[in-house]
Design a protein around this motif. Structure first.
Motif, PDB file in Angstrom:
ATOM      1  N   MET A   1       0.843  -1.184   0.000  1.00 30.53           N
ATOM      2  CA  MET A   1       0.000   0.000   0.000  1.00 30.53           C
ATOM      3  C   MET A   1       0.888   1.246   0.000  1.00 30.53           C
ATOM      4  O   MET A   1       1.879   1.307   0.692  1.00 30.53           O
ATOM      5  N   THR A   2       0.499   2.242  -0.762  1.00 30.32           N
ATOM      6  CA  THR A   2       1.251   3.489  -0.863  1.00 30.32           C
ATOM      7  C   THR A   2       0.770   4.459   0.216  1.00 30.32           C
ATOM      8  O   THR A   2      -0.424   4.681   0.370  1.00 30.32           O
ATOM      9  N   SER A   3       1.721   5.021   0.950  1.00 27.10           N
ATOM     10  CA  SER A   3       1.352   5.981   1.994  1.00 27.10           C
ATOM     11  C   SER A   3       1.067   7.345   1.376  1.00 27.10           C
ATOM     12  O   SER A   3       1.429   7.621   0.234  1.00 27.10           O
ATOM     13  N   THR A   4       0.422   8.191   2.159  1.00 27.38           N
ATOM     14  CA  THR A   4       0.142   9.556   1.713  1.00 27.38           C
ATOM     15  C   THR A   4       1.430  10.300   1.413  1.00 27.38           C
ATOM     16  O   THR A   4       1.518  11.052   0.439  1.00 27.38           O
ATOM     17  N   THR A   5       2.465  10.063   2.235  1.00 26.18           N
ATOM     18  CA  THR A   5       3.758  10.715   2.027  1.00 26.18           C
ATOM     19  C   THR A   5       4.383  10.278   0.713  1.00 26.18           C
ATOM     20  O   THR A   5       4.909  11.096  -0.039  1.00 26.18           O
ATOM     21  N   ASP A   6       4.327   8.978   0.421  1.00 29.88           N
ATOM     22  CA  ASP A   6       4.869   8.472  -0.844  1.00 29.88           C
ATOM     23  C   ASP A   6       4.128   9.064  -2.037  1.00 29.88           C
ATOM     24  O   ASP A   6       4.743   9.421  -3.039  1.00 29.88           O
ATOM     25  N   LEU A   7       2.819   9.161  -1.927  1.00 28.18           N
ATOM     26  CA  LEU A   7       2.018   9.728  -3.009  1.00 28.18           C
ATOM     27  C   LEU A   7       2.345  11.204  -3.213  1.00 28.18           C
ATOM     28  O   LEU A   7       2.505  11.655  -4.346  1.00 28.18           O
ATOM     29  N   ALA A   8       2.491  11.942  -2.116  1.00 29.36           N
ATOM     30  CA  ALA A   8       2.847  13.358  -2.217  1.00 29.36           C
ATOM     31  C   ALA A   8       4.224  13.529  -2.844  1.00 29.36           C
ATOM     32  O   ALA A   8       4.425  14.405  -3.696  1.00 29.36           O
ATOM     33  N   ALA A   9       5.181  12.703  -2.445  1.00 26.07           N
ATOM     34  CA  ALA A   9       6.535  12.783  -3.004  1.00 26.07           C
ATOM     35  C   ALA A   9       6.524  12.464  -4.491  1.00 26.07           C
ATOM     36  O   ALA A   9       7.184  13.141  -5.282  1.00 26.07           O
ATOM     37  N   GLU A  10       5.777  11.454  -4.884  1.00 22.62           N
ATOM     38  CA  GLU A  10       5.709  11.090  -6.300  1.00 22.62           C
ATOM     39  C   GLU A  10       5.041  12.194  -7.119  1.00 22.62           C
ATOM     40  O   GLU A  10       5.483  12.508  -8.229  1.00 22.62           O
ATOM     41  N   THR A  11       4.022  12.813  -6.572  1.00 27.99           N
ATOM     42  CA  THR A  11       3.360  13.929  -7.248  1.00 27.99           C
ATOM     43  C   THR A  11       4.310  15.109  -7.402  1.00 27.99           C
ATOM     44  O   THR A  11       4.384  15.725  -8.468  1.00 27.99           O
ATOM     45  N   LEU A  12       5.059  15.421  -6.339  1.00 27.02           N
ATOM     46  CA  LEU A  12       6.018  16.515  -6.399  1.00 27.02           C
ATOM     47  C   LEU A  12       7.113  16.228  -7.422  1.00 27.02           C
ATOM     48  O   LEU A  12       7.505  17.115  -8.186  1.00 27.02           O
ATOM     49  N   ARG A  13       7.606  14.996  -7.466  1.00 31.63           N
ATOM     50  CA  ARG A  13       8.611  14.613  -8.480  1.00 31.63           C
ATOM     51  C   ARG A  13       8.075  14.870  -9.887  1.00 31.63           C
ATOM     52  O   ARG A  13       8.773  15.411 -10.740  1.00 31.63           O
ATOM     53  N   ALA A  14       6.845  14.459 -10.138  1.00 34.70           N
ATOM     54  CA  ALA A  14       6.248  14.636 -11.466  1.00 34.70           C
ATOM     55  C   ALA A  14       6.115  16.113 -11.817  1.00 34.70           C
ATOM     56  O   ALA A  14       6.414  16.515 -12.947  1.00 34.70           O
ATOM     57  N   LEU A  15       5.685  16.928 -10.855  1.00 37.39           N
ATOM     58  CA  LEU A  15       5.530  18.363 -11.111  1.00 37.39           C
ATOM     59  C   LEU A  15       6.860  19.045 -11.390  1.00 37.39           C
ATOM     60  O   LEU A  15       6.981  19.832 -12.330  1.00 37.39           O
ATOM     61  N   VAL A  16       7.873  18.741 -10.583  1.00 35.78           N
ATOM     62  CA  VAL A  16       9.191  19.352 -10.773  1.00 35.78           C
ATOM     63  C   VAL A  16       9.805  18.893 -12.091  1.00 35.78           C
ATOM     64  O   VAL A  16      10.408  19.686 -12.818  1.00 35.78           O
ATOM     65  N   SER A  17       9.625  17.644 -12.431  1.00 37.18           N
ATOM     66  CA  SER A  17      10.177  17.120 -13.690  1.00 37.18           C
ATOM     67  C   SER A  17       9.522  17.760 -14.913  1.00 37.18           C
ATOM     68  O   SER A  17      10.132  17.853 -15.977  1.00 37.18           O
ATOM     69  N   ALA A  18       8.276  18.196 -14.763  1.00 40.70           N
ATOM     70  CA  ALA A  18       7.534  18.762 -15.890  1.00 40.70           C
ATOM     71  C   ALA A  18       7.903  20.214 -16.185  1.00 40.70           C
ATOM     72  O   ALA A  18       7.552  20.735 -17.243  1.00 40.70           O
TER      73      ALA A  18
END
Length: 56
Positions: A1-18
């Protein structure tokens, strides 16, 4: 299961990469001891970026 922190980090990675321009500045706010710096280092480490820490 993915934690809220992991999901937030993955979202931030995607935004910064874009973002096409440099530098990219992301502010992380919150109470002391909540893992802001740890989370920031985790995110930027995978992107080859730097973390600049500071307190009020």
């Amino acid at each position: 299961m993915t934690s809220t922190t992991d999901l937030a980090a993955e979202t931030l990675r995607a935004l910064v990469s874009a973002v096409d321009r440099q530098p990219v500045l992301v502010g992380v706010d919150g109470q002391g001891g909540t893992g802001r710096s740890t989370s920031a280092r985790s995110v930027v480490g995978s992107l080859g970026r730097a973390v600049v820490e500071g307190d009020d």
